[in-house]
Design an enzyme around this catalytic site. Structure first.
Site, PDB file in Angstrom:
ATOM      1  N   ASP A 256     -24.414 -35.168  -7.860  1.00 53.70           N
ATOM      2  CA  ASP A 256     -23.067 -35.566  -8.278  1.00 53.70           C
ATOM      3  C   ASP A 256     -22.417 -36.389  -7.164  1.00 53.70           C
ATOM      4  OD1 ASP A 256     -23.289 -34.330 -10.703  1.00 53.70           O
ATOM      5  OD2 ASP A 256     -22.104 -32.575 -10.173  1.00 53.70           O
TER       6      ASP A 256
ATOM      7  N   GLU B   9     -30.462 -26.074 -11.498  1.00 50.84           N
ATOM      8  CA  GLU B   9     -29.528 -26.892 -12.274  1.00 50.84           C
ATOM      9  C   GLU B   9     -28.430 -25.994 -12.853  1.00 50.84           C
ATOM     10  OE1 GLU B   9     -27.346 -29.361 -13.627  1.00 50.84           O
ATOM     11  OE2 GLU B   9     -29.198 -30.393 -13.019  1.00 50.84           O
TER      12      GLU B   9
END
Length: 231
Positions: A135, A86
């Site tokens: 995303d 992440e």
């Protein structure tokens, strides 16, 4: 030679949101160095050895958000090792807090671009990979920034064992369709769906993420794709 022009476009947006709290900063300073996968070191012969008790199997979650899904799996399967990737610093801060609160020992973290991690890893390390609600880059001119592509999946396949499972989810229909095409064109994955139910409903051991909950609240349905790495 400047290699930056040859790097893939960044697939994620901002790296930091709100300011870290004193506790979060402490976790960054003290806990993250103990859990970070150090890709500056030589690549290990086996990623199972990255965990305190050598893991029977290892999974990777790419873009784990605040870490609820990653933590759920880590606590359900204590003999597995889990690597979470992440780049968003506040997401790293969130999972560090959860790890400290629960004493979970079978998670390791990469706080950067997953493509750098994949280049470092040895072949055939993972038994399962999660890419959940990456995303979306919904605007057409930004679609080239989406993480999941044929080239990316070929690189990911190298790090997966034959028969390993890849789970992908998105609330953007065009992204889900593109992931299917990329998986097919990679030549490395078999889509496991046999009926519409298989991509419309999550598997029993697939807990809802906050991004899925947000999509449902805003009236968007999600697509769930499961693939197997070929031999």
């Amino acid at each position: 030679m400047d290699t930056r022009a040859h790097r893939p476009l960044r697939s994620y947006g901002r790296k930091k949101g709100h300011r870290l709290s004193p506790r979060q900063q402490r976790l960054f300073d003290e806990l993250l160095p103990r859990l970070r996968v150090d890709i500056a070191m030589p690549s290990p012969a086996s990623v199972a050895g990255l965990f305190p008790n050598v893991a029977d199997k290892v999974a990777l979650e790419i873009g784990f958000g605040a870490g609820e899904h990653l933590l759920w799996h880590a606590r359900q399967a204590p003999r597995w090792g889990f690597i979470g990737c992440e780049p968003f610093l506040n997401g790293i801060a969130a999972i560090l807090g959860r790890i400290e609160d629960t004493g979970t020992a079978n998670i390791r973290l990469h706080d950067g671009d997953v493509r750098d991690l994949l280049e470092w890893l040895p072949d055939a390390c993972f038994d399962r990979v999660f890419i959940l609600f990456p995303d979306p880059w919904p605007k057409k001119r930004h679609a080239k920034r989406r993480l999941v592509s044929t080239a990316f999946l070929r690189g990911l396949a190298r790090a997966m064992k034959p028969g390993a499972e890849l789970r992908f989810a998105s609330d953007i229909p065009e992204y889900a369709a593109g992931a299917l095409i990329a998986a097919r064109d990679s030549g490395a994955f078999e889509w496991t769906a046999r009926s519409a139910r298989d991509w419309r409903e999550r598997l029993p051991d697939w807990p809802q993420t906050r991004y899925e909950a947000k999509a449902l609240a805003e009236g968007r349905k999600s697509t769930y794709l499961t693939f197997l790495r070929g031999p």
